[in-house]
Design a protein around this motif. Structure first.
Motif: not given
Length: 222
Positions: A55, A64-66, A72
């Motif tokens: 992340a 990538v946020l999470s 993902a």
């Protein structure tokens, strides 16, 4: 109730007798998740080698946020989407303009099926390629969700393991997968729930199909 696979085959028969890198819109990226490494996701961007990303990481324009065990959340050019472990690549970002592409590239998921996200009449849905189905086929609940007035279509009757069912033939204004869109696609609406819209030959015959192991390439004919 008969297993879905058996019902799908029976319905395909009933329908039959019942009468490089893919081009993407500007800034769009093809993203797939192939695995995980703790807090990192193994992402394949534009068909390249898997890259372990956590992340906050950004790679080739994909942020990538999470990350979780099987999915993902990513962002491309301000557009967010969740990619799931083992599913076909999704196209994210792009200008949001017309779907002017001519080629669709799909990767097989578990079981060897080709499953992908797309749109019918502008509404998001999921598809599974089925070369044994004469036409695109969907369940009635999914048709209602997308606002398709299938009851106005021509009725037909099909045989399944559970007996005879009544279906409806309709014409879909558009079917879009990745940046490829086709228009006026014949479809059948069936009364039982279906996990995906079956991408049958009323769509597939508009493409030249080439399979290379776990990759299926559809190149638009017209």
């Amino acid at each position: 109730m008969a297993p879905w696979g058996a019902r799908r085959v029976a319905l395909a028969v009933a329908l039959a007798f019942g009468g490089g890198v893919m081009p993407l819109t500007a800034l769009a990226q093809s993203v797939a998740m192939t695995g995980g490494m703790g807090s990192k996701a193994l992402l394949v961007v534009n068909g390249g080698a898997p890259k372990a990303l956590a992340a906050g990481d950004t790679y080739q324009g994909v942020k990538v946020l999470s990350v979780s065990a099987d999915q993902a959340a990513v962002e491309v050019a301000g557009k967010r989407q969740t990619v799931h472990l083992g599913e076909a690549p999704v196209s994210i970002g792009g200008s949001g303009g017309g779907a002017n592409g001519t080629q669709i590239v799909l990767s097989a998921v578990s079981g060897g099926h080709f499953v992908t996200q797309g749109q019918v009449n502008g509404k998001s849905t999921s598809f599974m390629v089925d070369t044994g189905a004469t036409s695109v086929a969907m369940g009635a609940d999914e048709a209602r969700r997308m606002g398709i007035k299938f009851e106005d279509g021509a009725k037909f009757y099909g045989s399944t393991a559970n007996g005879t069912v009544v279906g409806y033939r309709v014409s879909l204004t558009s079917v879009r997968i990745q940046d490829v869109e086709v228009f006026n696609v014949e479809a059948a609406v069936l009364p039982m729930p279906m996990p995906h819209i079956l991408l049958g030959n009323s769509f597939l015959t508009r493409f030249q199909m080439k399979r290379d192991n776990d990759t299926l390439t559809l190149t638009k004919r017209y």
